[in-house]
Design a protein around this motif. Structure first.
Motif, PDB file in Angstrom:
ATOM      1  N   ARG A 180       0.797  -1.255   0.006  1.00  0.00           N
ATOM      2  CA  ARG A 180       0.278   0.174  -0.001  1.00  0.00           C
ATOM      3  C   ARG A 180       0.850   1.202   0.002  1.00  0.00           C
ATOM      4  O   ARG A 180       1.096   1.630   1.166  1.00  0.00           O
ATOM      5  CB  ARG A 180      -0.986  -0.086   1.154  1.00  0.00           C
ATOM      6  N   PRO A 181       1.257   1.784  -1.262  1.00  0.00           N
ATOM      7  CA  PRO A 181       1.710   3.175  -1.233  1.00  0.00           C
ATOM      8  C   PRO A 181       0.868   3.964  -0.936  1.00  0.00           C
ATOM      9  O   PRO A 181      -0.261   4.260  -1.476  1.00  0.00           O
ATOM     10  CB  PRO A 181       2.242   3.173  -2.713  1.00  0.00           C
ATOM     11  N   THR A 182       1.105   5.059  -0.250  1.00  0.00           N
ATOM     12  CA  THR A 182       0.461   6.312   0.253  1.00  0.00           C
ATOM     13  C   THR A 182       1.052   7.470  -0.072  1.00  0.00           C
ATOM     14  O   THR A 182       2.113   7.627   0.222  1.00  0.00           O
ATOM     15  CB  THR A 182      -0.301   6.053   1.567  1.00  0.00           C
ATOM     16  N   PHE A 183       0.323   8.546  -0.274  1.00  0.00           N
ATOM     17  CA  PHE A 183       1.013   9.825  -0.409  1.00  0.00           C
ATOM     18  C   PHE A 183      -0.095  11.109  -0.040  1.00  0.00           C
ATOM     19  O   PHE A 183      -1.075  11.026  -0.434  1.00  0.00           O
ATOM     20  CB  PHE A 183       1.206  10.208  -1.897  1.00  0.00           C
ATOM     21  N   ILE A 184       0.352  11.710   1.154  1.00  0.00           N
ATOM     22  CA  ILE A 184      -0.534  12.723   1.662  1.00  0.00           C
ATOM     23  C   ILE A 184       0.164  14.005   1.768  1.00  0.00           C
ATOM     24  O   ILE A 184       1.503  14.327   2.090  1.00  0.00           O
ATOM     25  CB  ILE A 184      -0.895  12.198   3.215  1.00  0.00           C
ATOM     26  N   GLY A 185      -0.873  15.126   1.770  1.00  0.00           N
ATOM     27  CA  GLY A 185      -0.359  16.521   1.992  1.00  0.00           C
ATOM     28  C   GLY A 185      -0.490  16.542   3.414  1.00  0.00           C
ATOM     29  O   GLY A 185      -1.363  16.323   4.097  1.00  0.00           O
ATOM     30  N   THR A 186       0.703  17.210   3.915  1.00  0.00           N
ATOM     31  CA  THR A 186       1.043  17.480   5.444  1.00  0.00           C
ATOM     32  C   THR A 186       0.943  19.102   5.633  1.00  0.00           C
ATOM     33  O   THR A 186       1.818  19.306   6.634  1.00  0.00           O
ATOM     34  CB  THR A 186       2.288  16.793   5.923  1.00  0.00           C
ATOM     35  N   GLU A 187       0.642  19.827   4.822  1.00  0.00           N
ATOM     36  CA  GLU A 187       0.479  21.248   4.940  1.00  0.00           C
ATOM     37  C   GLU A 187      -0.053  21.708   6.291  1.00  0.00           C
ATOM     38  O   GLU A 187      -1.170  21.270   6.556  1.00  0.00           O
ATOM     39  CB  GLU A 187      -0.027  21.846   3.906  1.00  0.00           C
ATOM     40  N   PRO A 188       0.745  22.079   7.258  1.00  0.00           N
ATOM     41  CA  PRO A 188       0.305  22.557   8.629  1.00  0.00           C
ATOM     42  C   PRO A 188      -0.484  23.759   8.634  1.00  0.00           C
ATOM     43  O   PRO A 188      -0.332  24.776   9.103  1.00  0.00           O
ATOM     44  CB  PRO A 188       1.324  22.790   9.398  1.00  0.00           C
ATOM     45  N   SER A 189      -1.646  23.746   7.677  1.00  0.00           N
ATOM     46  CA  SER A 189      -2.526  25.062   7.574  1.00  0.00           C
ATOM     47  C   SER A 189      -3.899  24.793   7.253  1.00  0.00           C
ATOM     48  O   SER A 189      -4.112  23.703   6.585  1.00  0.00           O
ATOM     49  CB  SER A 189      -1.968  26.183   6.499  1.00  0.00           C
TER      50      SER A 189
END
Length: 365
Positions: A180-189
């Motif tokens: 399971r490759p996963t890609f997430i945005g971690t923009e702290p806003s």
């Protein structure tokens, strides 16, 4: 059609022109909605490996429940618009630490993939057509405004992760290792914008049959036109979590009606549905056999019921990485159960396709 995973030294990364997106996604992407920063992709040769000091007990492959058991290691790669890609890191399996304002938590800026590693009768471990998953992941990343990367470098990192956890690949012909490759945005806003930080990670899970009813027992479907999973101009052709989360309500209602899965539509690849790897393999096989007409066309419930009334439907089956092939025996539609004579007819074609794909994945032929 398979990617060998054998012992020894990993193959060295091959040189690629940085402006050729047909080889990967390492170049500047100028398409609508995608990331426009020129980012230097991470490289498998820079991989940092931190082995786990405590290894977990391997489960019995006959008692596995899909997606509930995980291996000893995971792969992580961090990205920021300020520094670009960090070095890829294989580390002990662990929880993630995310800012509460991360864009993946609030605006579903994320995507994932699903592929499998199989242990062949020769004891070699192989991935089934992984290049197709990497291509689809690149496409989903562009649609989600997440940073681009070189798909071949990611595949090499995944190979090394599987090699490290190779004892987790079940010694079984009915079980496999789900990747399971996963890609997430971690923009702290909380601002609704393209993220300036992201995390790509890969986890592994040994799995048995996807459906609780068994590997090749037929399932009942539930078709309800009031729910729409995907639409023109949407993200149905990308593997994003929002496509799945929004279907849970309909799935729950289907379960209450005694159906294992729901079906909303079965169109050709017109931008609404996901370009499935297993689906493509089945079409490739059918075209290669050349024994019957192969068509990609729209099929409505009215078309299906008319064909059933005319005794023109022999069998029906679903397909996917997790289940491979699963026959369908009934569809609950508008309060009435429509019987599909799948099992009465073998199911000849579904069994043949399942056998051929299983042979390829296990390297029998």
């Amino acid at each position: 059609g398979v990617q060998p995973l054998t012992g020894g030294h990993p193959r060295p990364p091959q040189p690629r022109a940085p402006a050729d997106c047909s080889n990967g996604c390492s170049a500047e992407y100028l398409g609508e909605g995608g990331s426009k920063e020129v980012v230097e992709t991470f490289r498998a040769k820079d991989l940092i490996i931190t082995p786990a000091t405590i290894l977990k007990e391997k489960p019995d492959p006959n008692t596995l429940v899909f997606g509930t058991v995980f291996t000893d290691h995971m792969l992580t790669v961090e990205w920021s618009s300020e520094f670009g890609w960090e070095k890829p890191h294989i580390k002990p399996f662990q929880n993630l630490s995310l800012h509460p304002g991360s864009s993946t938590l609030h605006y579903a800026v994320e995507l994932f993939e699903g592929l499998k590693a199989f242990r062949g009768v020769d004891n070699k471990i192989r991935l089934f057509r992984p290049e197709l998953n990497m291509e689809r992941m690149c496409k989903s990343a562009m649609r989600a405004t997440l940073p681009v990367f070189d798909k071949e470098e990611l595949l090499e990192c995944i190979q090394q992760l599987v090699q490290l956890d190779q004892e987790w690949v079940p010694y079984s012909t009915s079980a496999s290792l789900y990747i399971r490759p996963t890609f997430i945005g971690t923009e702290p806003s909380l601002g609704v914008k393209k993220p300036t930080k992201a995390l790509l990670f890969v986890i592994l899970s040994p799995v048995g049959p996807y459906f609780s009813s068994g590997t090749f027992n037929p399932v009942s479907l539930w078709a309800n036109p009031k729910y729409v999973r995907a639409w023109k101009g949407g993200t149905g052709d990308c593997k994003m979590g929002g496509n799945y989360g929004s279907s849970l309500f309909a799935q729950s209602e289907a379960a209450e009606n005694g159906c294992q899965q729901e079906e909303l539509a079965t169109p050709p690849l017109d931008g609404i549905i996901l370009p499935g790897v297993t689906r493509r393999c089945i079409l490739d096989l059918a075209h290669k056999w050349g024994e019957f007409k192969v068509s990609e066309r729209y099929l409505t419930m009215d078309d299906l019921t008319t064909a059933l009334e005319g005794n023109r439907v022999r069998e029906m089956f679903g397909s996917g990485t997790a289940c491979i092939v699963c026959p369908v025996s009934d569809i609950l539609y508008k309060g009435e159960t429509i019987h599909i004579p799948t099992m009465e007819n073998g199911p000849k074609l579904a069994t043949r396709i399942l056998g051929k794909l299983t042979d390829i994945q296990s390297d029998y032929t």
